[in-house]
Scaffold this motif. Structure first.
Motif, mmCIF file in Angstrom:
data_model
loop_
_atom_site.group_PDB
_atom_site.id
_atom_site.type_symbol
_atom_site.label_atom_id
_atom_site.label_comp_id
_atom_site.label_asym_id
_atom_site.label_seq_id
_atom_site.Cartn_x
_atom_site.Cartn_y
_atom_site.Cartn_z
ATOM 1 N N VAL A 1 6.090 7.831 -0.403
ATOM 2 C CA VAL A 1 6.897 8.406 -1.478
ATOM 3 C C VAL A 1 6.921 9.924 -1.335
ATOM 4 C CG1 VAL A 1 7.251 8.549 -3.960
ATOM 5 C CG2 VAL A 1 6.234 6.488 -2.969
ATOM 6 N N VAL A 2 8.114 10.477 -1.199
ATOM 7 C CA VAL A 2 8.310 11.920 -1.113
ATOM 8 C C VAL A 2 8.442 12.473 -2.531
ATOM 9 C CG1 VAL A 2 9.850 13.756 -0.319
ATOM 10 C CG2 VAL A 2 9.423 11.749 1.144
ATOM 11 N N THR B 1 10.518 4.079 2.595
ATOM 12 C CA THR B 1 10.410 5.429 2.051
ATOM 13 C C THR B 1 11.180 5.511 0.741
ATOM 14 O OG1 THR B 1 12.339 6.200 3.298
ATOM 15 C CG2 THR B 1 10.172 6.484 4.327
ATOM 16 N N ALA B 2 10.696 6.360 -0.145
ATOM 17 C CA ALA B 2 11.341 6.564 -1.439
ATOM 18 C C ALA B 2 11.054 7.979 -1.895
ATOM 19 C CB ALA B 2 10.824 5.553 -2.462
ATOM 20 N N THR B 3 11.739 8.426 -2.932
ATOM 21 C CA THR B 3 11.469 9.732 -3.525
ATOM 22 C C THR B 3 11.160 9.558 -4.997
ATOM 23 O OG1 THR B 3 13.812 10.086 -4.045
ATOM 24 C CG2 THR B 3 13.017 10.941 -1.942
ATOM 25 N N GLY B 4 10.404 10.515 -5.526
ATOM 26 C CA GLY B 4 10.193 10.557 -6.967
ATOM 27 C C GLY B 4 8.820 10.097 -7.395
ATOM 28 N N ASP B 5 8.799 9.239 -8.391
ATOM 29 C CA ASP B 5 7.586 8.773 -9.052
ATOM 30 C C ASP B 5 6.966 7.635 -8.242
ATOM 31 O OD1 ASP B 5 5.952 7.078 -10.847
ATOM 32 O OD2 ASP B 5 6.619 8.471 -12.403
ATOM 33 N N ALA B 6 5.736 7.833 -7.751
ATOM 34 C CA ALA B 6 5.100 6.827 -6.900
ATOM 35 C C ALA B 6 4.860 5.523 -7.651
ATOM 36 C CB ALA B 6 3.780 7.364 -6.341
ATOM 37 N N VAL C 1 0.847 -1.185 0.000
ATOM 38 C CA VAL C 1 0.000 0.000 0.000
ATOM 39 C C VAL C 1 0.887 1.242 0.000
ATOM 40 C CG1 VAL C 1 -0.159 0.097 2.536
ATOM 41 C CG2 VAL C 1 -1.964 1.143 1.140
ATOM 42 N N ARG C 2 0.405 2.291 -0.650
ATOM 43 C CA ARG C 2 1.109 3.567 -0.576
ATOM 44 C C ARG C 2 0.535 4.382 0.567
ATOM 45 N NH1 ARG C 2 1.157 9.096 -2.715
ATOM 46 N NH2 ARG C 2 -0.980 8.854 -3.440
ATOM 47 N N ALA C 3 1.392 4.776 1.492
ATOM 48 C CA ALA C 3 0.973 5.601 2.624
ATOM 49 C C ALA C 3 1.056 7.070 2.228
ATOM 50 C CB ALA C 3 1.847 5.315 3.838
ATOM 51 N N GLN C 4 -0.078 7.732 2.158
ATOM 52 C CA GLN C 4 -0.085 9.136 1.764
ATOM 53 C C GLN C 4 0.310 10.053 2.903
ATOM 54 O OE1 GLN C 4 -4.162 8.780 -0.634
ATOM 55 N NE2 GLN C 4 -3.278 10.811 -0.801
ATOM 56 N N THR C 5 -0.078 9.695 4.117
ATOM 57 C CA THR C 5 0.051 10.614 5.234
ATOM 58 C C THR C 5 1.035 10.099 6.270
ATOM 59 O OG1 THR C 5 -1.845 9.552 6.305
ATOM 60 C CG2 THR C 5 -2.299 11.484 4.940
ATOM 61 N N LEU C 6 1.486 11.010 7.108
ATOM 62 C CA LEU C 6 2.369 10.685 8.220
ATOM 63 C C LEU C 6 1.720 11.161 9.509
ATOM 64 C CD1 LEU C 6 5.786 11.881 6.703
ATOM 65 C CD2 LEU C 6 4.974 9.522 6.887
#
Length: 304
Positions: free
Chosen positions: A64-65, A118-123, A33-38
């Protein structure tokens, strides 16, 4: 577009412990799952945790940042890029700090082996990288959200890139842990068969299963049709079949007819194939899938 993943193209994780799997859990699901919030978990993460608990499965959340460019003088592109990288790194460190809280919460929810990445860039690329060791992807759909990966186009791109069965949860729907009535869109194509197979665990757990059968697409010579009745006899002999006739060969009319049929059956989940035709650019979506994503008022289980 740039992705910065710690190590060699790998997501960053503070700590990951892997326990031996119980042989009796060989059929367990690994949920992504992609977590949108923190700081608090969005509806998609909550739903994914409930599904993992129901299946006795594991749960992986990826935050994803985005790589944004802060406002600076237009004549200094070097400083601009450096400032963006520093800000992305700061946000990733902040996201990493939620790993322990996520694992504690997910374990309490009943998910096995929770992992926070955690990752950065393109989800879509971040999820694609992790899709290979998962069985199901859960995404949240909300056209009103400023997050581009929550709108229909972003969700469609994620589903295409991940190549996983994708559970799409509209923002207005609250997932309570299961789907009592499951509707399956069926036209006899390999795509429909793959979607039905991907939904097997939801189909076998539902109280009621309804197959929305439309006119089958013609098969190529020397090819045998998938026998729906045989599959249902093995997994859901009590499934009901509703003939919905000729609803077109794609496009908005077909998507509208499927949604209307699902509403008539009061289905809590609609199972369907996705993007049956090749996409030549990001904005050229399969007409049926595009219409359903733009207009659905109930969860979808799609497989590209």
């Amino acid at each position: 577009m740039r992705m910065r993943l710690t190590g060699i193209n790998a997501p960053r994780e503070r700590r990951c412990t892997v326990e031996a799997l119980d042989p009796e859990q060989a059929d367990m699901h690994d949920i992504l799952v992609r977590a949108q919030t923190l700081g608090h978990w969005d509806e998609g993460v909550v739903a994914a945790a409930l599904i993992a608990a129901e299946f006795g499965g594991s749960l992986t959340a990826v935050h994803v940042v985005p790589l944004g460019l802060p406002p600076m003088a237009f004549y200094d592109p070097g400083m601009l890029a450096a400032a963006a990288a520093i800000e992305a790194d700061r946000q990733m460190r902040e996201a990493d700090g939620h790993a322990d809280a996520f694992r504690t919460w997910a374990t309490a929810m009943g998910a096995r082996h929770p992992v926070w990445l955690t990752a950065t860039g393109d989800a879509s690329q971040a999820l694609e990288y992790n899709a290979g060791w998962h069985d199901l992807l859960v995404v949240r759909l909300d056209p009103r959200d400023d997050d581009p990966w929550a709108n229909p186009g972003g969700v469609g791109r994620i589903a295409v890139h991940a190549r996983l069965p994708t559970l799409v949860l509209p923002a207005q729907c609250r997932f309570g842990g299961g789907f009592d009535t499951v509707a399956v869109a069926w036209n006899g194509t390999p795509g429909a068969a793959r979607a039905l197979h991907a939904a097997k665990h939801f189909v076998t757990r539902a109280r009621q299963v309804v197959v929305l059968r439309s006119e089958p697409e013609p098969l190529a010579p020397l090819r045998h049709a998938f026998c729906l009745q045989d599959w249902l006899a093995r997994h859901r002999p009590d499934a009901q079949i509703r003939e919905i006739g000729d609803i077109g060969d794609g496009g908005e009319p077909t998507g509208a007819a499927l949604l209307a049929a699902a509403r008539r059956e009061e289905a809590h989940l609609l199972v369907m194939g996705a993007y049956g035709h090749a996409r030549f650019s990001e904005w050229v979506l399969g007409g049926v899938t595009r219409h359903v994503l733009n207009n659905t008022d109930r969860p979808l289980l799609m497989r590209h």
